[in-house]
Design a protein around this motif. Structure first.
Motif, PDB file in Angstrom:
ATOM      1  N   LEU A  19      47.470  40.628  36.893  1.00 61.76           N
ATOM      2  CA  LEU A  19      46.553  39.602  37.380  1.00 61.76           C
ATOM      3  C   LEU A  19      46.591  38.440  36.397  1.00 61.76           C
ATOM      4  N   SER A  21      45.295  34.988  35.008  1.00 60.12           N
ATOM      5  CA  SER A  21      44.055  34.212  34.988  1.00 60.12           C
ATOM      6  C   SER A  21      44.226  33.034  34.035  1.00 60.12           C
ATOM      7  N   GLN A  50      40.873  29.647  40.206  1.00 58.74           N
ATOM      8  CA  GLN A  50      39.502  30.049  39.915  1.00 58.74           C
ATOM      9  C   GLN A  50      38.495  29.243  40.738  1.00 58.74           C
ATOM     10  N   VAL A  73      37.171  37.898  39.895  1.00 65.39           N
ATOM     11  CA  VAL A  73      38.430  38.639  39.792  1.00 65.39           C
ATOM     12  C   VAL A  73      38.354  39.924  40.604  1.00 65.39           C
ATOM     13  N   VAL A  87      45.215  42.338  33.083  1.00 66.01           N
ATOM     14  CA  VAL A  87      44.803  40.939  33.107  1.00 66.01           C
ATOM     15  C   VAL A  87      45.571  40.182  32.037  1.00 66.01           C
TER      16      VAL A  87
END
Length: 265
Positions: A19, A21, A50, A73, A87
Motif C-alpha cells: 500500500l 501512501s 488521499q 487506508v 505500508v
C-alpha cells in the motif's frame, strides 16, 4: 465519497500487498518511480489519492487527524479486497502507516517509512510556519513555487528545471485549497506516537536522506532506535524526496527489504 485508488500487478498467493501512501501532496503519482519495479518483482501494489487531494476531492474538517487518514487506508484496503499490506509511506504517508499499525495491527504486515518521524521537531515546525505564512500572505501559486525547495536538492532542481516547473504547474492547477492544506499540515504537526513505538512489532525499513532540508534525518534515526524490528537505510544525498531524485538505489534497498523480511513464495 470513495477515495481514488488503483491496483497494479497481481501478487502471489499468501503474500501481502503493498500500500503506497504519499506525503503532503497526497497523490498516487508520487510513486511512479517505484511501481514498475515493484510489479516486476511480483508484488501487488495499491496506490491511492488521499482524501482532500488530487482525484479524491473533499473538504476536510479543520481537526482532520492522522488517525482519520489511517481509517481512510482501511477503506482503501476493504475496497480493493486487501486483507493485509505493507505500508510504504513517504513523510506524512509514513505517519499514516505508523498509526495504522497501532490502530489496526492485523492489517499491517510491515512498514517502509521514508523520511518520516514519530514526534514533532522544531526545525520542521519552522519550515511549516514559513510555508503557511507564504500561503496566507501571497497565495497558492507562491506556495507551490516554493515546494521544490523543501523536496529536492538544489543541484537536482537546477538539472531538472523543466520537470520541476511542470510539477509546480500541475500542483497549482490541482491545489486542494488553503483550508485543506492547513488541515493536512495541522494533522502532521500534531502527530506524536513516540512513546508507542515499542508496540509496533512488524518488520520495518526506515529510509532517510541526510540532506533532507524539511525533516532532519535524525528523526528517522529516532524511529530506528524506537522500533523493535527495523532496518535503517540512511543515504547521504537525495533530499526529502530521495525516492524520486535517486530512485534506483532506493528501489534496490526496498526490494531487498521486501524479499528478505516478507518473501514472496
Amino acid at each position: 465519497m470513495p477515495l481514488h485508488h488503483e491496483v497494479h500487478g497481481h501478487g502471489r498467493p499468501g503474500a501481502p500487498s503493498l500500500l503506497l501512501s504519499s506525503g503532503l501532496g497526497g497523490s498516487a503519482n508520487f510513486w511512479k518511480p517505484q511501481i514498475p519495479a515493484l510489479v516486476a518483482a511480483g508484488w501487488r501494489v495499491v496506490a491511492y489519492d488521499q482524501r482532500g487531494t488530487g482525484r479524491s476531492p473533499e473538504t476536510l474538517k479543520a481537526d482532520y487527524a492522522i488517525a482519520d487518514m489511517a481509517r481512510d487506508v482501511v477503506e482503501v484496503l476493504d475496497a480493493t479486497d486487501t486483507a493485509q499490506c505493507v505500508v510504504i509511506g513517504h513523510a506524512l504517508g509514513g505517519l499514516v502507516g505508523l498509526q495504522l499499525a497501532l490502530d489496526a495491527p492485523s492489517r499491517v504486515a510491515g512498514l517502509v517509512l521514508v523520511n518520516a518521524w514519530s514526534r514533532p521537531n522544531p526545525h520542521s515546525a519552522r519550515c511549516f510556519d514559513a510555508r503557511l505564512a507564504l500561503l496566507g500572505a501571497v497565495g497558492a501559486r507562491a506556495y507551490v513555487e516554493a515546494q521544490p525547495i523543501f523536496l529536492y536538492p538544489a543541484a537536482w532542481c537546477a538539472e531538472h528545471a523543466d520537470v520541476v516547473q511542470a510539477e509546480v504547474d500541475h500542483a497549482f492547477a490541482h491545489f486542494p485549497g488553503e483550508a485543506n492544506m492547513r488541515a493536512r499540515i495541522g494533522a502532521l504537526r500534531a502527530f506524536d506516537v513516540d512513546a508507542q513505538l515499542g508496540r509496533i512489532g512488524v518488520p520495518t525499513l526506515v529510509a532517510a536522506a541526510m540532506d533532507d532540508v524539511l525533516v532532519p534525518w535524525t528523526m528517522s534515526q529516532r524511529l530506528a532506535e524506537g522500533l523493535p524490528h527495523v532496518l535503517f537505510d540512511c543515504v547521504p544525498h537525495g533530499g526529502h524526496a530521495h525516492s524520486v531524485t535517486d530512485p534506483e538505489p532506493f528501489n534496490r534497498s526496498l526490494l531487498a527489504f521486501l524479499g528478505q523480511q516478507l518473501p514472496v513464495s
